[in-house]
Design a protein around this motif. Structure first.
Motif, PDB file in Angstrom:
ATOM      1  N   UNK A  21       0.832  -1.206   0.000  1.00 22.24           N
ATOM      2  CA  UNK A  21       0.000   0.000   0.000  1.00 22.24           C
ATOM      3  C   UNK A  21       0.865   1.255   0.000  1.00 22.24           C
ATOM      4  N   UNK A  22       1.946   1.243   0.772  1.00 27.97           N
ATOM      5  CA  UNK A  22       2.835   2.414   0.826  1.00 27.97           C
ATOM      6  C   UNK A  22       3.509   2.645  -0.522  1.00 27.97           C
ATOM      7  N   UNK A  23       3.916   1.557  -1.173  1.00 28.03           N
ATOM      8  CA  UNK A  23       4.527   1.701  -2.488  1.00 28.03           C
ATOM      9  C   UNK A  23       3.512   2.241  -3.490  1.00 28.03           C
ATOM     10  N   UNK A  24       2.306   1.698  -3.491  1.00 36.67           N
ATOM     11  CA  UNK A  24       1.275   2.146  -4.426  1.00 36.67           C
ATOM     12  C   UNK A  24       0.969   3.626  -4.223  1.00 36.67           C
ATOM     13  N   UNK A  25       0.890   4.057  -2.980  1.00 35.34           N
ATOM     14  CA  UNK A  25       0.619   5.468  -2.679  1.00 35.34           C
ATOM     15  C   UNK A  25       1.778   6.353  -3.143  1.00 35.34           C
ATOM     16  N   UNK A  26       2.999   5.925  -2.847  1.00 32.19           N
ATOM     17  CA  UNK A  26       4.168   6.698  -3.256  1.00 32.19           C
ATOM     18  C   UNK A  26       4.316   6.759  -4.759  1.00 32.19           C
ATOM     19  N   UNK A  27       4.015   5.653  -5.438  1.00 30.77           N
ATOM     20  CA  UNK A  27       4.123   5.609  -6.893  1.00 30.77           C
ATOM     21  C   UNK A  27       3.094   6.541  -7.533  1.00 30.77           C
ATOM     22  N   UNK A  28       1.873   6.559  -6.998  1.00 33.06           N
ATOM     23  CA  UNK A  28       0.835   7.438  -7.542  1.00 33.06           C
ATOM     24  C   UNK A  28       1.252   8.898  -7.435  1.00 33.06           C
ATOM     25  N   UNK A  29       1.827   9.263  -6.303  1.00 35.18           N
ATOM     26  CA  UNK A  29       2.282  10.643  -6.114  1.00 35.18           C
ATOM     27  C   UNK A  29       3.414  10.974  -7.083  1.00 35.18           C
ATOM     28  N   UNK A  30       4.333  10.024  -7.276  1.00 36.85           N
ATOM     29  CA  UNK A  30       5.442  10.237  -8.195  1.00 36.85           C
ATOM     30  C   UNK A  30       4.945  10.403  -9.621  1.00 36.85           C
ATOM     31  N   UNK A  31       4.041   9.527 -10.041  1.00 37.27           N
ATOM     32  CA  UNK A  31       3.546   9.568 -11.410  1.00 37.27           C
ATOM     33  C   UNK A  31       2.795  10.871 -11.713  1.00 37.27           C
ATOM     34  N   UNK A  32       2.125  11.406 -10.725  1.00 38.17           N
ATOM     35  CA  UNK A  32       1.414  12.673 -10.923  1.00 38.17           C
ATOM     36  C   UNK A  32       2.372  13.826 -11.203  1.00 38.17           C
TER      37      UNK A  32
END
Length: 318
Positions: A21-32
């Motif tokens: 979950x932490x990776x998915x959240x961090x990845x979403x922020x990065x991709x934005x």
């Protein structure tokens, strides 16, 4: 010899729900924050390691032609065909994700057990008999594990392609800057390919989880250069003399490590035209690589290897 994963290896391969979950959240922020990026997924039914039915505790990849499903010719033909027909926003690669052979830190970890290691010994450089920090070397067993991989690669190249034997050999090599990974690459590939010719690239982002564990602090750049550049290795631009990332009091989380690995894979898929790639690193790095690629968790023993057939799709216009 190359052995199956130990209980410690299994522990190192596991992901918690919070990790994902932490990776998915961090990845979403990065991709934005990016104009464009690669999305990764595994092409199914190419290697047995990606199958849910494969027991990673029992799987003997050296006896299974590294896990290839069908023939090497079929898998390589599929890779070539997919790339030939891919859109401008698609890339396909086979990544051979290799873990270093047994290092002295692995020997010490097994000697003291997980609790004592985590509570005390991992912050030390040694115990008066074994030296494991910083940047420990391979044990004799670790060297032999890498050499066993080399012997199997020679068998695969000679006996398992009906046409050009070199088709299955990686065309690009990346490696962690820690000595145990570089020495594993040497003992695996020297004699299969000419290291002076292929010039493996040493990269910071491929390294093990950073911090606290003295075994995961790398050597100075000048030491790495002196040992390995004469053998054909190159060091990536911007590589600092001292290990500026290692901290005695903070260790990367799994999610932070995976985001770092994602940056590495973004770079590889952007700048590397070669479609078969070798990456030699660590158990934690492979755990992060498999998470980033959307592959199932898979425990890898020291000296082990996991091939992954990857589809990358570019999102965005840049």
């Amino acid at each position: 010899m190359v052995t199956g994963p130990s209980a410690l290896d299994v522990l190192d391969s596991q992901l918690t729900a919070d990790d994902s979950a932490s990776y998915t959240k961090g990845l979403a922020a990065l991709e934005q924050s990016l104009d464009s990026y690669w999305k990764f997924e595994v092409v199914p039914n190419q290697f047995k390691q990606s199958l849910a039915a494969t027991d990673d505790l029992r799987f003997q990849y050296l006896d299974e032609h590294f896990g290839v499903i069908g023939s090497w010719d079929e898998v390589v033909d599929n890779l070539k065909t997919l790339n030939a027909n891919a859109g401008a926003n698609e890339r396909y690669k086979i990544l051979f994700l290799a873990r270093h052979g047994q290092g002295y830190h692995n020997l010490a970890h097994a000697k003291y057990g997980n609790s004592a290691w985590n509570e005390y010994w991992l912050k030390k450089n040694g115990d008066g008999t074994i030296v494991w920090g910083p940047d420990p070397l391979l044990t004799d067993l670790g060297i032999s594990q890498a050499q066993e991989n080399r012997a199997q690669w020679k068998i695969e190249v000679l006996n398992n392609t009906a046409r050009d034997p070199s088709l299955i050999v990686p065309k690009k090599w990346f490696v962690s800057p820690l000595s145990r990974s570089i020495d594993t690459l040497i003992n695996t590939w020297d004699g299969v390919v000419d290291l002076q010719e292929v010039q493996p690239l040493i990269q910071e982002n491929v390294r093990e989880t950073i911090g606290v564990h003295t075994c995961d602090k790398r050597s100075p750049r000048s030491v790495i250069a002196q040992k390995y550049e004469k053998l054909g290795f190159r060091i990536e631009p911007g590589f600092e003399e001292n290990d500026i990332y290692y901290k005695d009091d903070y260790r990367e989380t799994v999610a932070e490590h995976a985001l770092r690995i994602n940056r590495n894979l973004q770079e590889i898929f952007t700048t590397t035209p070669e479609d078969i790639v070798s990456i030699t690193s660590h158990s934690g790095s492979i755990r992060a690589q498999l998470l980033v690629l959307g592959h199932r968790s898979f425990a890898v023993g020291t000296g082990g290897m996991v091939p992954v057939f990857v589809k990358a799709t570019k999102v965005g216009n840049a």
